[in-house]
Design a protein around this motif. Structure first.
Motif, PDB file in Angstrom:
ATOM      1  N   ILE A  34      13.324   0.966  -3.556  1.00  0.00           N
ATOM      2  CA  ILE A  34      13.721   2.201  -2.861  1.00  0.00           C
ATOM      3  C   ILE A  34      12.732   3.310  -3.190  1.00  0.00           C
ATOM      4  O   ILE A  34      12.301   4.053  -2.294  1.00  0.00           O
ATOM      5  N   ASP A  35      12.337   3.440  -4.457  1.00  0.00           N
ATOM      6  CA  ASP A  35      11.354   4.463  -4.830  1.00  0.00           C
ATOM      7  C   ASP A  35      10.021   4.232  -4.124  1.00  0.00           C
ATOM      8  O   ASP A  35       9.408   5.164  -3.613  1.00  0.00           O
ATOM      9  N   THR A  36       9.575   2.993  -4.092  1.00  0.00           N
ATOM     10  CA  THR A  36       8.321   2.668  -3.412  1.00  0.00           C
ATOM     11  C   THR A  36       8.412   2.989  -1.927  1.00  0.00           C
ATOM     12  O   THR A  36       7.479   3.554  -1.339  1.00  0.00           O
ATOM     13  N   THR A  37       9.538   2.690  -1.315  1.00  0.00           N
ATOM     14  CA  THR A  37       9.732   2.966   0.112  1.00  0.00           C
ATOM     15  C   THR A  37       9.705   4.464   0.376  1.00  0.00           C
ATOM     16  O   THR A  37       9.099   4.916   1.353  1.00  0.00           O
ATOM     17  N   CYS A  38      10.338   5.249  -0.488  1.00  0.00           N
ATOM     18  CA  CYS A  38      10.332   6.707  -0.310  1.00  0.00           C
ATOM     19  C   CYS A  38       8.912   7.264  -0.392  1.00  0.00           C
ATOM     20  O   CYS A  38       8.527   8.124   0.406  1.00  0.00           O
ATOM     21  N   ILE A  39       8.129   6.770  -1.339  1.00  0.00           N
ATOM     22  CA  ILE A  39       6.735   7.228  -1.473  1.00  0.00           C
ATOM     23  C   ILE A  39       5.932   6.826  -0.241  1.00  0.00           C
ATOM     24  O   ILE A  39       5.162   7.625   0.298  1.00  0.00           O
ATOM     25  N   GLU A  40       6.116   5.608   0.221  1.00  0.00           N
ATOM     26  CA  GLU A  40       5.401   5.145   1.421  1.00  0.00           C
ATOM     27  C   GLU A  40       5.779   5.981   2.649  1.00  0.00           C
ATOM     28  O   GLU A  40       4.924   6.292   3.483  1.00  0.00           O
ATOM     29  N   LEU A  41       7.048   6.346   2.766  1.00  0.00           N
ATOM     30  CA  LEU A  41       7.477   7.174   3.894  1.00  0.00           C
ATOM     31  C   LEU A  41       6.825   8.554   3.845  1.00  0.00           C
ATOM     32  O   LEU A  41       6.420   9.097   4.883  1.00  0.00           O
ATOM     33  N   LYS A  42       6.686   9.127   2.651  1.00  0.00           N
ATOM     34  CA  LYS A  42       6.011  10.418   2.523  1.00  0.00           C
ATOM     35  C   LYS A  42       4.536  10.296   2.908  1.00  0.00           C
ATOM     36  O   LYS A  42       3.992  11.176   3.570  1.00  0.00           O
TER      37      LYS A  42
END
Length: 169
Positions: A34-42
């Motif tokens: 989830i953290d990796t996905t949030c960073i990728e979305l940013k």
């Protein structure tokens, strides 16, 4: 009667401990995903905004080129105040209010800047030089202009344009 129970050989309940450890491991993997996905979305959001601003700035200089193309004679300079810098004195078209105290010429629809896809942009066109077109005598001159376009105060594009005008007809 007392029965001796060997705790070391007793494996009752070990499956639940192994299942809890596996569940904890899967939970940690899920949280890190989830953290990796949030960073990728940013990252994707920032890249998208960068691309949008770039294309708006690209459209801005093309807007200036269209204005220049519509002129049947070389445009005159709009700034005459001697206290301005040499670059500011060479401006023949300034669309928008990209900087404080910038002298502007007429704006369409009484607006001081324009937006594309809700991103503000402005441009200015500066006279650079002119020269006689080879083989044409003094009646045709090639004018060179510098067009600077800016979008959202972040992206600036500078292009040089040439246009030939017939002089003195």
């Amino acid at each position: 009667m007392v029965k001796d129970v060997c705790i070391i050989e007793n494996e009752q309940g070990s499956a639940i401990i192994i299942a809890l450890l596996a569940l904890a491991l899967v939970t940690l993997l899920g949280i890190s995903s989830i953290d990796t996905t949030c960073i990728e979305l940013k990252i994707v959001r920032n890249e998208r905004m960068y691309q949008r601003c770039f294309y708006v700035a690209d459209s801005g200089w093309k807007d200036g080129a269209c204005w220049l193309e519509g002129k049947s004679e070389a445009p005159s300079k709009i700034n005459v105040n001697p206290s301005l810098s040499e670059d500011e004195l060479k401006i023949v078209r300034n669309f928008g209010d990209g900087a404080a105290n910038v002298l502007n010429d007429d704006f369409p629809d009484s607006s001081e800047d324009d937006t594309i896809d809700s991103i503000p942009y402005w441009y200015n066109i500066q006279y650079s030089q002119d020269q006689i077109v080879a083989g044409s005598g003094k009646t045709y001159r090639e004018f060179i202009y510098i067009v600077k376009s800016n979008a959202n105060k972040e992206h600036e594009i500078e292009v040089r344009l040439k246009k030939i005008y017939k002089i003195g007809y």
